[in-house]
Design an enzyme around this catalytic site. Structure first.
Site, PDB file in Angstrom:
ATOM      1  CE  LYS A   1      -1.348  -3.491   2.377  1.00  0.00           C
ATOM      2  NZ  LYS A   1      -1.422  -2.265   2.761  1.00  0.00           N
TER       3      LYS A   1
ATOM      4  CG  HIS B   1      -1.725  -5.402   7.808  1.00  0.00           C
ATOM      5  ND1 HIS B   1      -2.366  -4.249   7.626  1.00  0.00           N
ATOM      6  CD2 HIS B   1      -0.471  -5.407   6.991  1.00  0.00           C
ATOM      7  CE1 HIS B   1      -1.747  -3.672   6.814  1.00  0.00           C
ATOM      8  NE2 HIS B   1      -0.545  -4.103   6.577  1.00  0.00           N
TER       9      HIS B   1
ATOM     10  N   GLY C   1       0.377   2.934   2.354  1.00  0.00           N
ATOM     11  CA  GLY C   1      -0.177   3.388   1.201  1.00  0.00           C
ATOM     12  C   GLY C   1      -0.379   4.637   0.806  1.00  0.00           C
TER      13      GLY C   1
ATOM     14  CD  GLU D   1       2.980  -2.988   7.903  1.00  0.00           C
ATOM     15  OE1 GLU D   1       3.913  -3.076   6.625  1.00  0.00           O
ATOM     16  OE2 GLU D   1       2.057  -3.312   7.853  1.00  0.00           O
TER      17      GLU D   1
ATOM     18  CB  SER E   1       5.194   4.535   1.407  1.00  0.00           C
ATOM     19  OG  SER E   1       3.823   4.970   1.733  1.00  0.00           O
TER      20      SER E   1
ATOM     21  CD  GLU F   1      -4.439  -2.713   5.011  1.00  0.00           C
ATOM     22  OE1 GLU F   1      -4.251  -3.740   4.707  1.00  0.00           O
ATOM     23  OE2 GLU F   1      -3.470  -1.655   4.562  1.00  0.00           O
TER      24      GLU F   1
ATOM     25  CG  ASN G   1       0.189  -7.523   3.121  1.00  0.00           C
ATOM     26  OD1 ASN G   1      -0.690  -8.529   2.264  1.00  0.00           O
ATOM     27  ND2 ASN G   1      -0.189  -6.629   3.979  1.00  0.00           N
TER      28      ASN G   1
HETATM   29  O1  LIG Z   1       0.705  -2.399   4.819  1.00  0.00           O
HETATM   30  C1  LIG Z   1       1.819  -2.517   4.148  1.00  0.00           C
HETATM   31  C2  LIG Z   1       2.572  -3.844   3.996  1.00  0.00           C
HETATM   32  O2  LIG Z   1       1.917  -4.694   5.131  1.00  0.00           O
HETATM   33  C3  LIG Z   1       2.605  -1.670   3.615  1.00  0.00           C
HETATM   34  O3  LIG Z   1       1.725  -1.141   2.568  1.00  0.00           O
HETATM   35  P1  LIG Z   1       2.235  -0.091   1.335  1.00  0.00           P
HETATM   36  O4  LIG Z   1       3.686  -0.582   1.008  1.00  0.00           O
HETATM   37  O5  LIG Z   1       1.201  -0.124   0.226  1.00  0.00           O
HETATM   38  O6  LIG Z   1       2.386   1.290   2.104  1.00  0.00           O
END
Ligand SMILES: O=C(CO)COP(=O)(O)O
Length: 241
Positions: free
Chosen positions: A11, A96, A171, A165, A204, A98, A9
């Site tokens: 983002k 997601h 992150g 997740e 992560s 976010e 992803n």
């Molecule tokens: O949100 C994520 C994947 O959709 C995970 O992000 P990270 O791998 O940067 O922690």
């Protein structure tokens, strides 16, 4: 047999030029990748087109990071499923954290987007997971069960991927302990009518923890953010041992 699904992803990272450069480093590394692993890249919308051209005929599938539930319409800033299938998109990340946190996504809108994806033959990757506060309050199980119950109303579980997740692990470098991720993913599976739905872990995931994560019996893959942005790092994840 459950499928192994590893998705990057991206983002809101990578222009077309940066996406193309990534492929130059990444594609040769797939020669080592066992054929039963589904590899997906989910770039921003504007980078999908160029990746679609460059990935044509390769084993890497394209995913979007969202889609709207309407066929078309006056929905400024949204993207319709047919616009994605036209350029070869096969997967879409839906719900997601976010999107839920910053853009008002709810279990109800998640459900509509899941249905729209399936209507167009796109496999949705439904994201679920708890915040730190919810975890500390002992609400992980009830929250996830509720996200699944509401999100999966009238959804075909034969064309679905789920990603667990935990928000506090995204992150932060603070990975969910692999046995704990395995436990929650087992709980998710117990809520499904189709036990073969692939369930990924996300949060992560890095080159140095992927082997341990994938050794867990319930975990069928990974949804990778930051570590999918660099070819060598994502290659190591895709080629986990
Ligand atoms: O949100 C994520 C994947 O959709 C995970 O992000 P990270 O791998 O940067 O922690």
């Amino acid at each position: 047999m459950r499928k192994i699904v590893i998705a990057g992803n991206w983002k809101m990272y990578k222009t077309q030029a940066e996406g193309t450069e990534f492929l130059q480093g990444f594609m040769p590394t797939l020669e080592e990748t066992p054929p039963d692993r589904e590899v997906i890249l989910c770039p921003p919308f504007t980078t999908l087109g160029i990746l679609s051209k460059n990935l044509h005929g390769s084993r890497v599938q394209l995913g979007a990071q969202n889609l709207h539930w309407a066929d078309a319409g006056a929905f400024t800033g949204e993207i319709a499923p047919a616009m994605l299938t036209e350029i070869g998109v096969r997967y879409a990340i839906i719900g997601h954290s976010e999107r839920r946190q910053y853009f008002g996504e709810t279990d109800e809108t998640v459900n509509k987007r899941l249905k729209a994806a399936q209507k167009y033959g796109i496999t949705p990757i439904l994201c679920v997971g708890e915040s730190k506060q919810q975890r500390d309050a002992g609400e992980t199980e009830s929250l996830i069960i509720s996200q699944l119950e509401k999100g999966l109303v009238d959804i075909d579980q034969n064309n679905l991927v789920i990603a667990y997740e935990p928000i506090w692990a995204i992150g932060t470098g603070d990975t969910c302990e692999s046995k704990e991720a395995n436990r929650v993913i087992g709980l998710i599976r117990s809520q499904l009518s189709n036990p073969d739905v692939p369930i990924q872990y996300g949060g992560s995931v890095k080159h140095d923890n992927i082997d341990e994560i994938m050794a867990q019996p319930e975990i069928d893959g990974a949804l990778v953010g930051g570590a999918s942005l660099e070819p060598a790092s994502f290659a190591r994840i895709v080629n986990y041992k």
